[in-house]
Write a protein that holds these residues in place. Structure first.
Motif, PDB file in Angstrom:
ATOM      1  N   GLU A  54       0.842  -1.195   0.000  1.00 11.29           N
ATOM      2  CA  GLU A  54       0.000   0.000   0.000  1.00 11.29           C
ATOM      3  C   GLU A  54       0.880   1.249   0.000  1.00 11.29           C
ATOM      4  O   GLU A  54       1.903   1.304   0.687  1.00 11.29           O
TER       5      GLU A  54
ATOM      6  N   LYS B 240       0.051   6.641 -11.260  1.00 11.03           N
ATOM      7  CA  LYS B 240      -0.743   6.093 -12.364  1.00 11.03           C
ATOM      8  C   LYS B 240       0.164   5.495 -13.443  1.00 11.03           C
ATOM      9  O   LYS B 240      -0.150   4.443 -14.019  1.00 11.03           O
TER      10      LYS B 240
ATOM     11  N   LYS C  36      -2.442  -0.490  -4.444  1.00 12.28           N
ATOM     12  CA  LYS C  36      -3.373   0.138  -3.516  1.00 12.28           C
ATOM     13  C   LYS C  36      -2.802   1.488  -3.076  1.00 12.28           C
ATOM     14  O   LYS C  36      -1.673   1.575  -2.596  1.00 12.28           O
TER      15      LYS C  36
ATOM     16  N   SER D 215      -3.744   5.033  -0.841  1.00 16.64           N
ATOM     17  CA  SER D 215      -4.640   5.680   0.118  1.00 16.64           C
ATOM     18  C   SER D 215      -4.201   7.114   0.352  1.00 16.64           C
ATOM     19  O   SER D 215      -3.028   7.454   0.177  1.00 16.64           O
TER      20      SER D 215
ATOM     21  N   GLU E 221      -9.116   5.082   0.482  1.00 13.60           N
ATOM     22  CA  GLU E 221      -8.494   4.333  -0.609  1.00 13.60           C
ATOM     23  C   GLU E 221      -8.966   4.929  -1.940  1.00 13.60           C
ATOM     24  O   GLU E 221     -10.165   5.089  -2.171  1.00 13.60           O
ATOM     25  N   LEU E 222      -8.022   5.285  -2.792  1.00 13.82           N
ATOM     26  CA  LEU E 222      -8.354   5.902  -4.069  1.00 13.82           C
ATOM     27  C   LEU E 222      -8.727   4.837  -5.094  1.00 13.82           C
ATOM     28  O   LEU E 222      -8.014   3.845  -5.268  1.00 13.82           O
ATOM     29  N   SER E 223      -9.845   5.065  -5.757  1.00 10.46           N
ATOM     30  CA  SER E 223     -10.254   4.170  -6.844  1.00 10.46           C
ATOM     31  C   SER E 223      -9.467   4.517  -8.101  1.00 10.46           C
ATOM     32  O   SER E 223      -8.801   5.563  -8.169  1.00 10.46           O
ATOM     33  N   GLN E 224      -9.579   3.667  -9.105  1.00 12.17           N
ATOM     34  CA  GLN E 224      -8.920   3.981 -10.375  1.00 12.17           C
ATOM     35  C   GLN E 224      -9.495   5.258 -10.985  1.00 12.17           C
ATOM     36  O   GLN E 224      -8.756   6.053 -11.579  1.00 12.17           O
ATOM     37  N   ASP E 225     -10.782   5.480 -10.801  1.00 10.86           N
ATOM     38  CA  ASP E 225     -11.399   6.712 -11.292  1.00 10.86           C
ATOM     39  C   ASP E 225     -10.822   7.938 -10.580  1.00 10.86           C
ATOM     40  O   ASP E 225     -10.610   8.991 -11.200  1.00 10.86           O
ATOM     41  N   ASP E 226     -10.588   7.814  -9.275  1.00 13.25           N
ATOM     42  CA  ASP E 226      -9.980   8.916  -8.520  1.00 13.25           C
ATOM     43  C   ASP E 226      -8.596   9.237  -9.052  1.00 13.25           C
ATOM     44  O   ASP E 226      -8.225  10.403  -9.224  1.00 13.25           O
TER      45      ASP E 226
ATOM     46  N   SER F  73     -15.630  13.371  -5.470  1.00 14.47           N
ATOM     47  CA  SER F  73     -14.191  13.144  -5.392  1.00 14.47           C
ATOM     48  C   SER F  73     -13.715  13.133  -3.942  1.00 14.47           C
ATOM     49  O   SER F  73     -14.189  13.906  -3.108  1.00 14.47           O
TER      50      SER F  73
END
Length: 314
Positions: free
Chosen positions: A86, A109, A116, A118, A151-156, A185
């Protein structure tokens, strides 16, 4: 066995604080201020770091050795960290931190896809009238922030990367609206930070931006006895900027013709006229080599009445 968590912090004070509190994991300190100077979307590339060093050398007289020791070595250390389960990002609510944050997420990215990630972000705290930085949180507060990390999503991640790309583009106009299109967001302070960023283009009213007007206003209101005291007042009263003393000293140097004295601090007649919007100082400050992200600072004007940017065509 290698630690399962990699902490990327917003500065040495946060890193030192977390280590003193015995947070488990490895630490990387992100020593940059991407809210100032020219940037490009390819965070971590050779051309990216060359652009950044050129800025620090010309604007802050930073030597290559200092840049390598403080920034590049830490970045290279980050590149070696590939085995953690993480990545936890520690950032604050202000412009300084928010721009660094989206740049790092853009890097993640590209180079740590699928891991993961966060976010711990300080700002509004129950019981406090003002927003708090990470190092201002007490032990219980910072541990609660960590427990509640998002936790950040892929969209985030895609969203943060997109805002970073717009910040690095040669036009700020799309930032005027696009950063407000994602109400769900987790980046709850990003919108305000981008609003302040847009106000850093010269005001149509007097040619100074929000930071420069803030400096004159605090100097005029608080009447400090010295330049150091003025900078202390600026640090104490700033809200969404998050600047350090070095940044304010550099900006004071560019505005020195609007002062008659720094011991004590006194605005000149011209400085008072500029502050009162009776005189426009745009032409005196204009510099074709000054950038905000990917944009030449003096290619746009901020229209205060409408909160819109106007492109200068000539």
């Amino acid at each position: 066995m290698k630690p399962s968590i990699l902490h990327i912090t917003n500065g040495d004070s946060t890193t030192n604080y977390l280590q003193a509190l015995k947070f488990e994991g490895e630490f990387i300190t992100w020593r940059e201020m991407l809210c100032e100077g020219k940037t490009s979307i390819d965070v971590g590339s050779e051309s990216f770091w060359k652009t950044r060093f050129d800025f620090f050398k010309s604007s802050y007289k930073v030597t290559k050795k200092t840049f390598i020791d403080l920034t590049l070595k830490e970045y290279r250390n980050l590149c070696q960290k590939k085995d953690q389960k993480e990545i936890v990002l520690w950032f604050e609510y202000d412009l300084f931190c928010q721009i660094n944050m989206i740049a790092i997420i853009s890097w993640i990215k590209r180079y740590r896809k699928g891991e993961k990630v966060s976010l711990v972000c300080s700002g509004t705290v129950k019981g406090s009238k003002k927003k708090l930085g990470l190092s201002e949180l007490n032990k219980e507060q910072i541990q609660q922030h960590y427990k509640n990390r998002v936790e950040l999503s892929q969209d985030d991640i895609e969203y943060a990367d997109y805002i970073w790309q717009l910040y690095c583009s040669d036009s700020p106009l799309r930032l005027e609206t696009v950063h407000k299109f994602n109400p769900m967001s987790p980046f709850v302070y990003l919108s305000d930070a981008i609003d302040v960023h847009l106000q850093r283009f010269p005001s149509i009213e007097n040619g100074l931006n929000v930071v420069e007007n803030y400096i004159l206003d605090i100097a005029n209101k608080t009447k400090p006895e010295s330049k150091n005291q003025l900078v202390g007042n600026l640090l104490k009263n700033q809200e969404t900027l998050g600047f350090g003393d070095t940044q304010y000293f550099q900006k004071l140097e560019k505005l020195k013709s609007l002062f008659t004295s720094f011991h004590p601090v006194k605005l000149s007649r011209k400085g008072k006229k500029v502050l009162d919007h009776q005189l426009n100082f745009y032409q005196s400050l204009r510099n074709e080599h000054t950038y905000l992200g990917g944009v030449k600072k003096y290619s746009y004007l901020y229209h205060n009445a409408t909160d819109k940017l106007l492109k200068i065509t000539s």
